[in-house]
Design an enzyme around this catalytic site. Structure first.
Site, PDB file in Angstrom:
ATOM      1  N   LYS A  62      62.692  60.658  64.557  1.00  0.00           N
ATOM      2  CA  LYS A  62      64.120  60.970  64.411  1.00  0.00           C
ATOM      3  C   LYS A  62      64.728  61.341  65.765  1.00  0.00           C
ATOM      4  CE  LYS A  62      66.998  63.994  61.480  1.00  0.00           C
ATOM      5  NZ  LYS A  62      66.927  64.999  60.400  1.00  0.00           N
TER       6      LYS A  62
ATOM      7  N   LEU B  33      74.063  66.490  62.152  1.00  0.00           N
ATOM      8  CA  LEU B  33      72.904  66.590  61.251  1.00  0.00           C
ATOM      9  C   LEU B  33      73.199  67.200  59.885  1.00  0.00           C
ATOM     10  CD1 LEU B  33      70.065  67.741  63.720  1.00  0.00           C
ATOM     11  CD2 LEU B  33      70.713  65.422  63.078  1.00  0.00           C
TER      12      LEU B  33
ATOM     13  N   SER C 112      69.737  63.701  56.751  1.00  0.00           N
ATOM     14  CA  SER C 112      70.063  63.315  58.111  1.00  0.00           C
ATOM     15  C   SER C 112      69.012  62.406  58.749  1.00  0.00           C
ATOM     16  CB  SER C 112      70.251  64.567  58.980  1.00  0.00           C
ATOM     17  OG  SER C 112      69.074  65.344  59.028  1.00  0.00           O
ATOM     18  N   SER C 113      67.857  62.244  58.097  1.00  0.00           N
ATOM     19  CA  SER C 113      66.826  61.340  58.643  1.00  0.00           C
ATOM     20  C   SER C 113      67.069  59.915  58.151  1.00  0.00           C
ATOM     21  CB  SER C 113      65.430  61.829  58.234  1.00  0.00           C
ATOM     22  OG  SER C 113      65.239  63.187  58.548  1.00  0.00           O
TER      23      SER C 113
ATOM     24  N   GLY D 123      68.140  70.605  54.157  1.00  0.00           N
ATOM     25  CA  GLY D 123      68.759  70.699  52.841  1.00  0.00           C
ATOM     26  C   GLY D 123      68.513  69.464  51.998  1.00  0.00           C
ATOM     27  N   GLY D 124      67.534  68.654  52.453  1.00  0.00           N
ATOM     28  CA  GLY D 124      67.243  67.390  51.784  1.00  0.00           C
ATOM     29  C   GLY D 124      67.206  66.232  52.758  1.00  0.00           C
ATOM     30  N   SER D 125      67.180  66.532  54.057  1.00  0.00           N
ATOM     31  CA  SER D 125      67.359  65.511  55.094  1.00  0.00           C
ATOM     32  C   SER D 125      66.203  64.536  55.231  1.00  0.00           C
ATOM     33  CB  SER D 125      67.616  66.180  56.451  1.00  0.00           C
ATOM     34  OG  SER D 125      68.815  66.903  56.424  1.00  0.00           O
TER      35      SER D 125
END
Length: 610
Positions: A174, A223, A249-250, A271-273
């Site tokens: 990333k 992000l 974000s990934s 948060g779930g990225s």
């Protein structure tokens, strides 16, 4: 002058117009204006238009010209790296026509590492096969922020790490991972022209284990969004449908791995990225317990924020690849480089265990009604697990509406989003982020006022807008940290009361249509909660959206039947054929057990389709 500063500091009426532009709370504000005296509403509108024009003019200053120049430099660097890599691939293919790239690209990570270790494949042909695939895929998906040209030189010294568990494996990383002489912009202009002076700890460990980090992948601006787009490198598309987002974000990792350009990548999750792009792109992703893997050298917009710790984690095509990556990273070399990480190696015995489990499950978290495919996937996996001898019991989260606003939102944005807005200074704001950050820029007194006014029309928007005020004082921050600790302990007590080993639940999906993520942070409730709880959590693809799911979606109402529920229905529509996953969760530090459940789900689903 920043494009955001005027919005944050002008008269309250001008800020009121920004609120009107925010789809997430627009419905309630519009209803409020309909009930006030027409002359008052007209005054608001005319004054706001006038001041809004001034704001637009202020945005067009020297800073924007400077930002444009910096962005152009970054884009030129990316273009140069892509062109040089293409030339190297072309030269290699001319001199090695016997390389069977098609076969190499079909091998799983475990198959590939075996062939590399025994010598039936050499690292060079694997490297160039994946490099070529990545370059081709990037032309369609825009998933890469630059080729790591040092990887070509690394090939020459690779044999010194021949005993590494990832010997000869090309790995994507990333964009926020520190890599010497490479930038980690996090999608904001202010971070450009500051290349890393050394590799991050995880990049060092990957190299020590024989892996070859070869490409950096795209991210959202700042992000804190799950639409993968930023004004520097542009929009990344979903590998299954270009009309859909790859998540974030990934998101660059999700797109590259989902499209076959990488078989192992490294992301990060606040948060779930990791889990959201895994869900959207049909791959596996794992968020470990915070602190299990080193985050030294990973760039963050919110460094110092403690309520919702960010985690580094792997993304791959299958669960065995995630487990192998964790095993490789949890080694003495990482423990030595970062002594703050507990020196706890990967427990292979737990991962390979066949012990029957007692698993909690939920189809809906009671905050965001799942899409039909999300709920169906949980039901189907629940049935498979029960047939395999596991015990499944209903479970529900404790006080989720309060927790998401008071602990999650106030945790991530404890400063009222001040740090985020400062990081965006000098940057054009990406279209995917605009709706999300509009309320952030409001003065606290106006956030509180609007929160009160919205209560009769949109409970969730009202509560969340109140949460965006931040915590206030240091004393209140300590109270917030204490409340998070209390909630974690209450949840652990609830798990013990239910006597469960793990949890099966939905993950947000299928992939959204573009530009909805910034309007729908509410729908990340399925992943955000486990960052707060500091639980390891992972996503496994189990199904695809059916025509029946799409038909059922037409009748979707939502839990609150508010604007966010309407937007969610619009975001996921048109998803037939897209991948759908489920989420597996365990208590903190039980990472191997979480991966073990993920592996079993993967195997059971595969067997059911055979």
């Amino acid at each position: 002058m920043s494009p955001l500063k005027p919005a944050a500091h002008t008269l309250s009426i001008s800020v009121f117009v920004f609120v009107l532009a925010s789809v997430s709370i627009m419905e309630g504000v519009q209803r409020y204006l309909e009930n006030v005296e027409p002359r008052t509403a007209a005054l608001f509108t005319s004054a706001a238009c006038m001041i809004g024009t001034v704001v637009v003019l202020l945005q067009k200053g020297y800073t924007q010209r400077e930002a444009k120049a910096k962005i152009q430099k970054a884009q030129n660097r990316r273009t140069d790296s892509l062109q040089r890599a293409e030339h190297a691939v072309l030269q290699y293919n001319k001199s090695h026509p016997e390389t069977d790239s098609a076969l190499i690209l079909t091998l799983s990570l475990s198959e590939l590492t075996k062939k590399l270790q025994e010598g039936s494949l050499n690292p060079e042909e694997v490297f160039y096969s994946y490099m070529e695939k990545t370059l081709d895929l990037n032309k369609d998906l825009n998933c890469c922020t630059g080729i790591l040209l040092e990887s070509f030189d690394q090939m020459k010294t690779l044999d010194s790490n021949r005993k590494g568990l990832l010997y000869g494996v090309p790995v994507s990383i990333k964009e926020n991972y520190g890599y010497k002489n490479s930038e980690s912009s996090c999608g904001v202009v202010i971070n450009l022209d500051h290349p890393a002076k050394k590799d991050s700890v995880l990049v060092e460990v990957l190299k020590k284990q024989g892996a070859i980090p070869f490409v950096k992948t795209n991210i959202p601006q700042a992000l804190l969004n799950y639409e993968c787009s930023n004004p520097i490198f542009g929009q990344t598309l979903n590998p299954h449908n270009p009309l859909k987002t790859s998540g974030g974000s990934s998101g660059g990792e999700g797109a590259l791995i989902g499209g076959g350009g990488s078989l192992l990548g490294m992301g990060s999750d606040i948060g779930g990225s990791i889990r959201l792009p895994a869900s959207f792109c049909g791959i596996c992703g794992f968020k470990p317990t915070p602190g299990r893997l080193s985050t030294q050298g990973l760039s963050s917009i919110y460094r110092g924020q403690k309520s919702m710790p960010s985690c580094a984690g792997p993304m791959a095509r299958d669960v065995d690849s995630l487990a192998l990556c964790m095993q490789a990273l949890l080694c003495d070399h990482m423990f030595s480089l970062d002594p703050t990480v507990p020196p706890v190696p990967f427990n292979v015995q737990i991962y390979q265990s066949s012990k029957r489990l007692r698993i909690g499950y939920l189809e809906s978290d009671g905050y965001t009604q799942p899409s039909p495919s999300m709920a169906r996937s949980v039901r189907e996996v629940k049935a498979l697990l029960e047939a395999a001898g596991h015990t499944l019991v209903p479970y529900c989260h404790l006080n989720l509406e309060y927790v998401l606003a008071e602990l999650v939102v106030k945790g991530i944005l404890a400063d009222g989003a001040t740090t985020l807005l400062q990081k965006l200074e000098g940057s054009p704001v990406d279209p995917s982020l605009r709706a999300q950050i509009v309320p952030y820029a409001l003065p606290i007194w106006l956030k509180k006022t609007l929160s009160f006014l919205l209560k009769p029309f949109s409970t969730r928007a009202s509560v969340v807008l109140g949460g965006l005020c931040g915590v206030g004082s240091i004393q209140d921050l300590w109270k917030q940290h204490a409340a998070v600790e209390d909630y974690i302990q209450e949840t652990i007590a609830e798990w013990r009361k239910c006597n469960i080993d793990a949890l099966l639940c939905p993950v947000t999906g299928p992939a959204y249509n573009h530009l909805f993520c910034g309007k729908l942070s509410s729908a990340a409730s399925y992943t955000l909660i486990f960052n707060l709880l500091q639980c390891p959590a992972g996503v496994v693809p189990v199904s695809t959206v059916t025509a029946e799911d799409e038909e059922e979606l037409k009748h979707y109402k939502g839990v609150y039947q508010d604007q966010w529920d309407k937007l969610f229905k619009q975001a996921v529509c048109g998803g037939e054929g897209l991948p759908v996953g489920v989420q597996c969760v365990t208590l903190p530090w039980q990472d191997e057990l979480c991966l073990r459940l993920m592996k079993e789900v993967e195997q059971l689903v595969k067997q059911s389709k055979a």
